[in-house]
Design a protein around this motif. Structure first.
Motif: not given
Ligand SMILES: CC(C)(COP(=O)(O)OP(=O)(O)OC[C@H]1O[C@@H](n2cnc3c(N)ncnc32)[C@H](O)[C@@H]1OP(=O)(O)O)[C@@H](O)C(=O)NCCC(=O)NCCS
Length: 178
Positions: A137-139, A171
């Motif tokens: 999740q994002l970074d 993802d």
């Protein structure tokens, strides 16, 4: 002879959606197939296996980014594989999955799915991912240890050589991420 059809989510008729919801309720009788599971199966291609004019089995494939052994791959992710209980063991589920495999071969760099029914898929050529599973999740990378051993992959001619003992990362999405 069963008829196998591909239908985009947007083209499912209200009648087909009603039948599919009944199929999922019958295939997962303890309510495991909830609204989130239905949403996870939307946005891609549905494979409908029909016989005697009735839907007997279903499988869907949606697009996701999966990072497998360091390769970010455009992946066909398989959801909502089900056959009406009274029509199991007649080959309908396999017919749905063979069509899914063709779709993945045509469009994606990898096929992936999460299951507890390994044997059903392995006999069709799917392979078990052996390494640790994560979600991004994002970074942020978060381990998903409960999913270790439950991810199967399908390789196509576009799949690079993969070390199945390495990390696999999906993802993020609402609900169960795998
Ligand atoms: C799993 C499922 C889709 C299989 O559908 P199906 O139409 O019965 O599948 P098929 O008839 O094509 O099965 C062919 C063969 O696969 C094998 N097989 C089927 N289901 C299996 C399972 N759950 N585990 C191991 N092998 C299985 C059998 O060897 C069978 O052949 P045989 O009985 O002639 O020896 C169906 O049982 C189902 O809807 N289950 C409930 C929902 C579910 O668990 N979906 C998958 C979750 S990821």
């Amino acid at each position: 002879m069963p008829v196998v059809r591909r239908v985009h989510s947007a083209e499912l008729t209200p009648g087909e959606i009603e039948v599919l919801r009944g199929l999922f309720a019958a295939a997962w009788p303890r309510g495991q197939f909830d609204e989130v599971a239905w949403q996870h199966a939307q946005g891609g291609i549905h494979v409908l296996v029909e016989d005697d004019g009735e839907i007997r089995a279903h499988a869907a494939v949606v697009e996701r980014d999966i990072e497998a052994a360091g390769h970010l791959l455009d992946t066909g992710y398989v959801e909502a594989v089900a056959t009406w209980p009274e029509h199991e063991r007649k080959g309908y589920g396999s017919a749905a999955m063979r069509e899914i495999d063709r779709i993945v071969d045509e469009r994606y760099e990898l096929g992936a799915l999460a299951t507890g029914e390994h044997a059903f898929y392995e006999r069709l050529g799917w392979r078990r991912w052996q390494g640790p599973t994560f979600v991004r999740q994002l970074d942020d990378l978060t381990r998903t240890p409960d999913e270790d051993g439950s991810i199967l992959i399908w390789t196509t001619e576009r799949t690079p050589p993969l070390d199945l003992a390495a990390e696999i990362i999906c993802d993020w999405r609402v609900g169960p991420v795998w």
